[in-house]
Write a protein that holds these residues in place. Structure first.
Motif, PDB file in Angstrom:
ATOM      1  N   LEU A 292      32.842  69.833  41.419  1.00 59.61           N
ATOM      2  CA  LEU A 292      33.136  70.872  40.217  1.00 59.61           C
ATOM      3  C   LEU A 292      34.106  71.545  40.598  1.00 59.61           C
ATOM      4  N   PHE A 293      34.354  72.556  41.694  1.00 56.59           N
ATOM      5  CA  PHE A 293      35.537  73.105  41.836  1.00 56.59           C
ATOM      6  C   PHE A 293      35.636  73.471  43.572  1.00 56.59           C
ATOM      7  N   GLY A 294      36.828  73.148  43.917  1.00 61.17           N
ATOM      8  CA  GLY A 294      36.998  73.428  45.435  1.00 61.17           C
ATOM      9  C   GLY A 294      35.870  72.281  46.115  1.00 61.17           C
ATOM     10  N   ASN A 295      35.211  72.788  47.117  1.00 58.31           N
ATOM     11  CA  ASN A 295      34.197  72.067  47.766  1.00 58.31           C
ATOM     12  C   ASN A 295      32.938  72.073  47.368  1.00 58.31           C
ATOM     13  N   ILE A 296      32.760  72.535  46.150  1.00 57.01           N
ATOM     14  CA  ILE A 296      31.543  72.810  45.366  1.00 57.01           C
ATOM     15  C   ILE A 296      31.084  71.483  44.491  1.00 57.01           C
ATOM     16  N   ASN A 297      30.071  70.813  44.969  1.00 55.09           N
ATOM     17  CA  ASN A 297      29.628  69.685  44.030  1.00 55.09           C
ATOM     18  C   ASN A 297      28.340  69.693  43.319  1.00 55.09           C
ATOM     19  N   VAL A 298      27.862  68.710  42.365  1.00 55.63           N
ATOM     20  CA  VAL A 298      27.020  68.920  41.641  1.00 55.63           C
ATOM     21  C   VAL A 298      25.661  69.043  42.560  1.00 55.63           C
ATOM     22  N   GLY A 299      25.691  68.278  43.739  1.00 53.38           N
ATOM     23  CA  GLY A 299      24.525  68.487  44.683  1.00 53.38           C
ATOM     24  C   GLY A 299      23.924  70.131  45.111  1.00 53.38           C
ATOM     25  N   LEU A 300      25.406  70.472  45.486  1.00 58.52           N
ATOM     26  CA  LEU A 300      25.181  72.004  45.908  1.00 58.52           C
ATOM     27  C   LEU A 300      24.776  73.033  44.885  1.00 58.52           C
ATOM     28  N   VAL A 301      25.046  72.571  43.755  1.00 54.52           N
ATOM     29  CA  VAL A 301      24.593  73.658  42.608  1.00 54.52           C
ATOM     30  C   VAL A 301      23.413  73.305  42.296  1.00 54.52           C
TER      31      VAL A 301
END
Length: 127
Positions: free
Chosen positions: A69-78
């Motif tokens: 989604l942005f940087g190292n932030i992905n859908v799974g983490l969200v």
């Protein structure tokens, strides 16, 4: 109760059992149980469904969960962080629900029981 205190032995006459049967048969108690269950069961189902969705997506849709989604932030983490957010939201909603719908009736019922009153009318409806 501290660790050194012991509960009193059960009453051999069975008066506690009779008290419980009398209390649980009161319309106020039935309304209280209905109100509690009308919140807890649906909310539990929603949360378990939400959690199951997260687990299934993590297991069977790793490509979707890996979308950045942005940087190292992905859908799974969200999605994982939203599990915590939903837990706090459910807690907030339950406290608000209990303050408005459960506690007034529970306090009234407790007061009536402690003072030996049997009320015929109830405060509010079953919903």
């Amino acid at each position: 109760m501290t660790a050194t205190e012991r509960p009193s032995p059960p009453d051999p006459s069975g008066s506690e059992e009779r008290d419980w049967e009398e209390i649980s048969s009161r319309p106020e108690f039935q309304i209280l149980r209905h109100r509690l269950r009308s919140f807890v069961f649906p909310m539990t189902g929603l949360f378990l469904g939400w959690y199951l969705l997260y687990v299934l997506l993590a297991s069977y849709a790793p490509a979707f969960m890996a979308i950045k989604l942005f940087g190292n932030i992905n859908v799974g983490l969200v999605f994982g962080l939203l599990q915590f957010v939903s837990t706090f939201l459910i807690t907030f909603l339950y406290v608000r629900f209990a303050d408005r719908k459960l506690d007034p009736l529970a306090f009234q019922l407790r007061d009536d029981i402690e003072h030996g009153r049997r009320t015929e009318g109830t405060e509010g409806d079953a919903k």
